[in-house]
Design an enzyme around this catalytic site. Structure first.
Site, PDB file in Angstrom:
ATOM      1  N   ARG A  73       0.847  -1.243   0.061  1.00 14.94           N
ATOM      2  CA  ARG A  73      -0.149  -0.046   0.037  1.00 14.94           C
ATOM      3  C   ARG A  73       0.840   1.239  -0.143  1.00 14.94           C
ATOM      4  O   ARG A  73       0.264   2.453  -0.387  1.00 14.94           O
ATOM      5  CB  ARG A  73      -1.074  -0.031   1.191  1.00 14.94           C
ATOM      6  CG  ARG A  73      -2.113  -1.226   0.852  1.00 14.94           C
ATOM      7  CD  ARG A  73      -3.039  -0.954   1.955  1.00 14.94           C
ATOM      8  NE  ARG A  73      -4.002  -2.112   1.726  1.00 14.94           N
ATOM      9  CZ  ARG A  73      -4.159  -3.356   2.180  1.00 14.94           C
ATOM     10  NH1 ARG A  73      -3.159  -3.569   3.117  1.00 14.94           N
ATOM     11  NH2 ARG A  73      -5.055  -4.195   1.911  1.00 14.94           N
ATOM     12  N   GLU A 112       4.135 -11.030  13.452  1.00 17.56           N
ATOM     13  CA  GLU A 112       3.518 -11.727  14.370  1.00 17.56           C
ATOM     14  C   GLU A 112       3.030 -13.252  13.944  1.00 17.56           C
ATOM     15  O   GLU A 112       3.020 -14.226  15.005  1.00 17.56           O
ATOM     16  CB  GLU A 112       2.008 -11.392  14.786  1.00 17.56           C
ATOM     17  CG  GLU A 112       1.965  -9.824  15.012  1.00 17.56           C
ATOM     18  CD  GLU A 112       2.118  -8.905  13.759  1.00 17.56           C
ATOM     19  OE1 GLU A 112       1.505  -9.147  12.864  1.00 17.56           O
ATOM     20  OE2 GLU A 112       2.743  -7.876  14.069  1.00 17.56           O
TER      21      GLU A 112
END
Length: 187
Positions: A76, A113
């Site tokens: 993005r 994560e």
């Protein structure tokens, strides 16, 4: 300079409110307990898109004497990075995941994560001493932005500023970044 920046002046700008109102939130995406803030709602609303592009170009123009290169983070960061680079009349450099760029690349590994990843730029894309503006849509846990800062340094360049559209303040990603950070919105 751990996680400095965050302009209060922008929060009073009506354009910021237009952008904020166009974000769409998706609960439990990509996993339970996460409220995903989706920037694509901004791009599907012409008024919000224009406001975001205007804010991004204004910021780039305010840094014109302080930057030599604009880096956009996959993926993005590719939406606004080239627009900001064009406004500032500076080159745009994509920072991509490992294996996505041709030629010799410089890479930095980082933890997510859910595993590990690597961020790369083409070897010839940055010069020693270049002052870099790093652009992305989101600062969450800070892993990707931290990797981008380390990648710029590994190339012999320096980070002038990091700019994001949204910062998820509860995740404290700013604390991992040892560079100036500017965020348009805080969720």
């Amino acid at each position: 300079m751990s996680g400095v920046g965050g302009s209060k002046q922008l929060e009073k700008d009506d354009r910021v409110e237009v952008v904020k109102a166009a974000f769409k939130a998706y609960p439990d995406f990509p996993k339970p307990g996460i409220l995903f803030q989706d920037i694509f709602g901004v791009f599907s609303d012409v008024k919000a898109q224009q406001a975001l592009i205007s804010l991004a170009t204004d910021f780039a123009l305010s840094k014109i004497g302080d930057i030599d290169v604009v880096i956009g983070l996959e993926s993005r960061g590719f939406l606004l990075g080239p627009i900001m680079a064009n406004a500032a009349k500076k080159p745009f450099v994509p920072a991509r995941k490992k294996g996505k760029l041709p030629g010799k690349c410089i890479s930095v590994g980082y933890e997510l994560e859910y595993g590990n990843d690597q961020l790369e730029v083409q070897q010839e894309s940055l010069n020693k001493g270049d002052r870099v503006l790093i652009v992305d849509d989101l600062l969450a846990t800070g892993g990707t932005m931290h990797a981008a800062v380390e990648l710029v340094k590994k190339c012999g360049a320096e980070v002038a500023c990091c700019w994001v559209v949204v910062e998820l303040t509860d995740l404290q990603g700013r604390c991992k970044i040892n560079s100036e950070i500017e965020s348009l919105l805080h969720f």
